[in-house]
Design a protein around this motif. Structure first.
Motif, PDB file in Angstrom:
ATOM      1  N   SER A 141     -19.458 -20.322   7.532  1.00 18.79           N
ATOM      2  CA  SER A 141     -18.270 -19.838   6.826  1.00 18.79           C
ATOM      3  C   SER A 141     -18.563 -18.540   6.096  1.00 18.79           C
ATOM      4  N   PHE A 142     -19.755 -18.437   5.530  1.00 22.15           N
ATOM      5  CA  PHE A 142     -20.161 -17.232   4.813  1.00 22.15           C
ATOM      6  C   PHE A 142     -20.173 -16.033   5.762  1.00 22.15           C
ATOM      7  N   GLY A 143     -20.737 -16.234   6.966  1.00 32.37           N
ATOM      8  CA  GLY A 143     -20.779 -15.155   7.941  1.00 32.37           C
ATOM      9  C   GLY A 143     -19.395 -14.686   8.353  1.00 32.37           C
ATOM     10  N   LEU A 144     -18.497 -15.629   8.611  1.00 33.01           N
ATOM     11  CA  LEU A 144     -17.125 -15.268   8.982  1.00 33.01           C
ATOM     12  C   LEU A 144     -16.413 -14.553   7.833  1.00 33.01           C
ATOM     13  N   GLN A 145     -16.610 -15.056   6.612  1.00 37.02           N
ATOM     14  CA  GLN A 145     -16.009 -14.429   5.437  1.00 37.02           C
ATOM     15  C   GLN A 145     -16.492 -12.986   5.286  1.00 37.02           C
ATOM     16  N   TYR A 146     -17.768 -12.763   5.519  1.00 35.87           N
ATOM     17  CA  TYR A 146     -18.331 -11.425   5.379  1.00 35.87           C
ATOM     18  C   TYR A 146     -17.738 -10.470   6.411  1.00 35.87           C
ATOM     19  N   ILE A 147     -17.646 -10.924   7.658  1.00 39.05           N
ATOM     20  CA  ILE A 147     -17.117 -10.074   8.734  1.00 39.05           C
ATOM     21  C   ILE A 147     -15.661  -9.695   8.458  1.00 39.05           C
ATOM     22  N   VAL A 148     -14.849 -10.689   8.118  1.00 43.08           N
ATOM     23  CA  VAL A 148     -13.431 -10.433   7.845  1.00 43.08           C
ATOM     24  C   VAL A 148     -13.279  -9.500   6.645  1.00 43.08           C
ATOM     25  N   GLY A 149     -14.068  -9.761   5.583  1.00 41.96           N
ATOM     26  CA  GLY A 149     -13.998  -8.908   4.407  1.00 41.96           C
ATOM     27  C   GLY A 149     -14.430  -7.479   4.696  1.00 41.96           C
ATOM     28  N   PHE A 150     -15.462  -7.304   5.520  1.00 44.88           N
ATOM     29  CA  PHE A 150     -15.958  -5.965   5.859  1.00 44.88           C
ATOM     30  C   PHE A 150     -14.879  -5.151   6.578  1.00 44.88           C
ATOM     31  N   PHE A 151     -14.264  -5.760   7.587  1.00 40.70           N
ATOM     32  CA  PHE A 151     -13.265  -5.034   8.365  1.00 40.70           C
ATOM     33  C   PHE A 151     -11.951  -4.836   7.599  1.00 40.70           C
ATOM     34  N   THR A 152     -11.680  -5.718   6.655  1.00 42.01           N
ATOM     35  CA  THR A 152     -10.423  -5.611   5.907  1.00 42.01           C
ATOM     36  C   THR A 152     -10.518  -4.618   4.755  1.00 42.01           C
ATOM     37  N   TYR A 153     -11.644  -4.636   4.021  1.00 40.28           N
ATOM     38  CA  TYR A 153     -11.717  -3.859   2.791  1.00 40.28           C
ATOM     39  C   TYR A 153     -12.659  -2.652   2.847  1.00 40.28           C
ATOM     40  N   LEU A 154     -13.448  -2.531   3.933  1.00 33.81           N
ATOM     41  CA  LEU A 154     -14.375  -1.400   3.984  1.00 33.81           C
ATOM     42  C   LEU A 154     -14.158  -0.534   5.218  1.00 33.81           C
ATOM     43  N   PHE A 155     -14.439  -1.068   6.390  1.00 30.69           N
ATOM     44  CA  PHE A 155     -14.319  -0.263   7.609  1.00 30.69           C
ATOM     45  C   PHE A 155     -13.788  -1.126   8.757  1.00 30.69           C
ATOM     46  N   PRO A 156     -12.743  -0.749   9.449  1.00 32.77           N
ATOM     47  CA  PRO A 156     -11.946   0.465   9.216  1.00 32.77           C
ATOM     48  C   PRO A 156     -10.992   0.343   8.039  1.00 32.77           C
ATOM     49  N   GLY A 157     -10.770  -0.880   7.542  1.00 31.75           N
ATOM     50  CA  GLY A 157      -9.893  -1.077   6.384  1.00 31.75           C
ATOM     51  C   GLY A 157      -8.460  -1.342   6.788  1.00 31.75           C
ATOM     52  N   ALA A 158      -7.866  -2.395   6.237  1.00 34.17           N
ATOM     53  CA  ALA A 158      -6.488  -2.755   6.571  1.00 34.17           C
ATOM     54  C   ALA A 158      -5.509  -1.990   5.682  1.00 34.17           C
ATOM     55  N   GLU A 159      -4.220  -2.100   6.014  1.00 35.78           N
ATOM     56  CA  GLU A 159      -3.174  -1.496   5.189  1.00 35.78           C
ATOM     57  C   GLU A 159      -3.188  -2.123   3.794  1.00 35.78           C
ATOM     58  N   MET A 160      -2.726  -1.370   2.801  1.00 27.46           N
ATOM     59  CA  MET A 160      -2.746  -1.847   1.423  1.00 27.46           C
ATOM     60  C   MET A 160      -1.975  -3.142   1.251  1.00 27.46           C
ATOM     61  N   SER A 161      -0.842  -3.283   1.935  1.00 28.96           N
ATOM     62  CA  SER A 161      -0.054  -4.516   1.821  1.00 28.96           C
ATOM     63  C   SER A 161      -0.829  -5.705   2.372  1.00 28.96           C
ATOM     64  N   THR A 162      -1.550  -5.484   3.471  1.00 34.74           N
ATOM     65  CA  THR A 162      -2.367  -6.554   4.065  1.00 34.74           C
ATOM     66  C   THR A 162      -3.520  -6.926   3.137  1.00 34.74           C
ATOM     67  N   ARG A 163      -4.148  -5.904   2.552  1.00 35.31           N
ATOM     68  CA  ARG A 163      -5.238  -6.173   1.602  1.00 35.31           C
ATOM     69  C   ARG A 163      -4.750  -7.011   0.425  1.00 35.31           C
ATOM     70  N   ALA A 164      -3.593  -6.626  -0.105  1.00 29.52           N
ATOM     71  CA  ALA A 164      -3.047  -7.344  -1.259  1.00 29.52           C
ATOM     72  C   ALA A 164      -2.727  -8.796  -0.912  1.00 29.52           C
TER      73      ALA A 164
END
Length: 426
Positions: free
Chosen positions: A129-152
Motif C-alpha cells: 500500500s505504501f508503494g502504491l501511495q507513493y507512486i500515485v502521490g508522485f504523479f499527482t503532486y510532483l511530476f507531471p502533476g494533476a490539475e489543481m481541482s484534482t489535487r484538491a
C-alpha cells in the motif's frame, strides 16, 4: 470543515522527534549488543534477520513518520516541505523493501514458512500500500502533476490513506516484536525490558504523529468504523465459540476461563470505547444526552475490562504461568490504568461537580487527545495479544483458525483507525 479540536503541532512534533531518537537508540542497543549485530551476507542467520527489525522500525516507520510531519516541522516554503516529504518517504520505501528481502532471505536459509501470521499479512499489506501511495502521490503532486481541482479533491484521501498505512505499519511492528519475543523465549531480563520499552515508545511515536495531523470527514469514517466493529465481534465470537471451546469464567477448563479475556477486552476497551468516542457524532440528541451516553459507555468499558483482567489472571494462576512480563501485558495494564484515570478526571471535570467554563475549555483538547491515544494503545494491546495467543497455541500456517485470527486482527485494527479519524473532525 470545522476541526473537532486542535492540539498545537509544535510540542507534539517535538515529542515525536524525541521519541525518534529514543527508539533508534533502543533498537541499536538491542540488535548490536544483545542480538549479535546485523549483516546481509553472513553464515549467521540471526544477523541477516536482524536487518528486518532495524530497517522496518528505523527506516520504514520512524522515517515515514517524520515525512508525515514534514509540513509541521520544516520551516520554509511549501515546495521545500513537499520535496523533503517526498525524499523521506522514498528512503522509507527503500528501507521497507530491503527489510522484506532480509526476512525472506533469513527464513529461506532457515527453512521456515512465509506469510502465514497476522504480522506478515499486515506487513506485506503495509509495504504494498505504501508503494502504491507513493507512486500515485508522485504523479499527482510532483511530476507531471494533476490539475489543481484534482489535487484538491485527492488531498484529503492522500492524507487519510497515508495515516492508515503508517498506523498499519506500527501495529505490524508491535506484533513482530511480540512474535520475536516469544520465539527467543524472553522473560524477566534486560533484553525483555528493552524490547518492551521499544514497543511502548514506538506506539507513543505513532500517537504523536497521528495527533499532529487531521484527516477525512467524520460521517464516512464513523460508518466504516461501525462496519469493522461489528465484523470484528462476529469473527471473535466464531473463533472463541467454534475453535476455542467456548467461554465460561467459572469453568474447570482453563482455556474457557481465558476466553473471557479477549471477549471482554475487545467489547469493552475497544468496541464500546470507540462507540463512546463517536457518541457526539452518532447519537441524534442534545449534547447533554450525548455526554451522558459517552460517560456511560466508558464506564461499562471499565467494568468489562476489570472482568477481562480478572479472567486472564485467574487463567495464569490455574496454569501456573507468570504474569505481566510481555509487551502485550505492559501495554494492556498501562491502558487500563490510564483509562480509569481518564474517566475519573473527565467525570469530575465535565459532569459532577464540573469545572468552570474556562477550565473545561483548556482541558477539553487534552481530554480528547488522551482518549484517542488510549484507544490506539488498546488496539495495540489487542493485536499483540492475538499474536501472542497464536504463537502459544502453535497455530499452523494456512489453517482456517490461523486465517480467522488474522482477519479478526485486521478488522480490529481498521475499526480503531476509522474511529480515530471520525473524531478528527466534528
Amino acid at each position: 470543515m470545522p476541526r473537532s479540536f486542535q492540539v498545537r503541532a509544535t510540542p507534539v512534533t517535538m515529542l515525536a522527534h524525541f521519541l525518534f531518537i529514543a527508539i533508534t537508540t533502543l533498537v541499536l542497543v538491542w540488535l548490536l549488543h544483545f542480538r549479535e549485530g546485523v549483516a546481509f551476507n553472513s553464515s549467521n542467520k540471526i544477523k541477516i534477520f536482524n536487518l528486518h527489525p532495524l530497517l522496518m522500525i528505523i527506516g520504514f516507520i520512524l522515517v515515514g513518520g517524520e515525512a508525515i510531519m514534514t509540513y509541521k516541522s520544516i520551516p520554509g516554503k511549501r515546495s521545500s516541505g513537499k520535496m523533503v516529504h517526498l525524499l523521506l518517504h522514498l528512503i522509507a520505501l527503500a528501507a521497507g523493501v530491503l527489510g522484506i528481502i532480509a526476512v525472506f532471505k533469513s527464513k529461506k536459509e532457515a527453512g521456515l514458512a512465509n506469510m502465514y501470521t497476522l504480522h506478515s499479512w499486515l506487513g506485506m499489506s503495509a509495504i504494498c500500500s505504501f508503494g502504491l501511495q507513493y507512486i500515485v502521490g508522485f504523479f499527482t503532486y510532483l511530476f507531471p502533476g494533476a490539475e489543481m481541482s484534482t489535487r484538491a479533491t485527492l488531498m484529503p484521501w492522500h492524507r487519510f490513506i497515508g495515516m492508515v498505512i503508517f498506523l498499519l505499519a506500527v501495529g505490524t511492528a508491535g506484533m513482530g516484536l511480540v512474535e520475536y519475543f516469544q520465539f527467543l523465549g524472553l522473560f524477566h531480563s534486560q533484553e525483555a525490558l528493552i524490547v518492551n520499552f521499544t514497543g511502548l515508545l514506538l506506539f507513543l511515536f505513532a500517537v504523536f504523529v497521528s495527533l499532529s495531523c487531521d484527516t477525512m470527514s467524520a460521517i464516512g469514517a464513523s460508518v466504516l468504523a461501525h462496519l469493522f466493529g461489528v465484523l470484528a465481534i462476529i469473527l471473535l465470537l466464531v473463533w472463541l465459540l467454534h475453535y476455542r471451546d467456548g467461554i465460561d469464567y467459572d469453568s474447570d477448563n482453563g482455556f474457557r476461563v481465558f476466553n473471557v479475556h479477549p471477549l471482554m477486552m475487545f467489547l469493552g476497551f475497544i468496541f464500546l470505547a470507540g462507540e463512546a468516542m463517536m457518541a457526539f457524532l452518532t447519537i441524534p440528541s442534545e449534547r447533554q444526552m450525548r455526554k451522558f451516553v459517552h460517560m456511560t459507555l466508558h464506564l461499562i468499558a471499565i467494568i468489562l475490562g476489570i472482568v477481562g483482567l480478572c479472567a486472564v489472571f485467574k487463567f495464569h494462576n490455574m496454569a501456573h504461568i507468570a504474569n505481566v512480563y510481555s509487551l502485550h501485558s505492559w501495554i494492556g495494564i498501562g491502558t487500563f490504568c490510564l483509562f480509569g484515570l481518564q474517566w475519573f478526571f473527565g467525570f469530575i471535570t465535565f459532569m459532577v461537580p464540573g469545572a468552570q467554563g474556562p477550565t473545561r475549555a483548556r482541558v477539553l483538547p487534552w481530554h480528547k487527545a488522551g482518549g484517542r491515544a488510549l484507544l490506539f494503545m488498546a488496539i495495540c494491546a489487542a493485536e499483540t495479544g492475538l499474536m501472542e495467543k497464536s504463537n502459544f497455541l502453535g497455530l499452523k500456517p494456512y489453517q482456517r483458525e490461523t486465517q480467522l485470527v488474522n482477519f479478526t486482527g485486521l478488522a480490529i485494527l481498521l475499526f480503531g483507525v476509522f474511529v480515530n479519524f471520525s473524531v478528527g473532525y466534528r
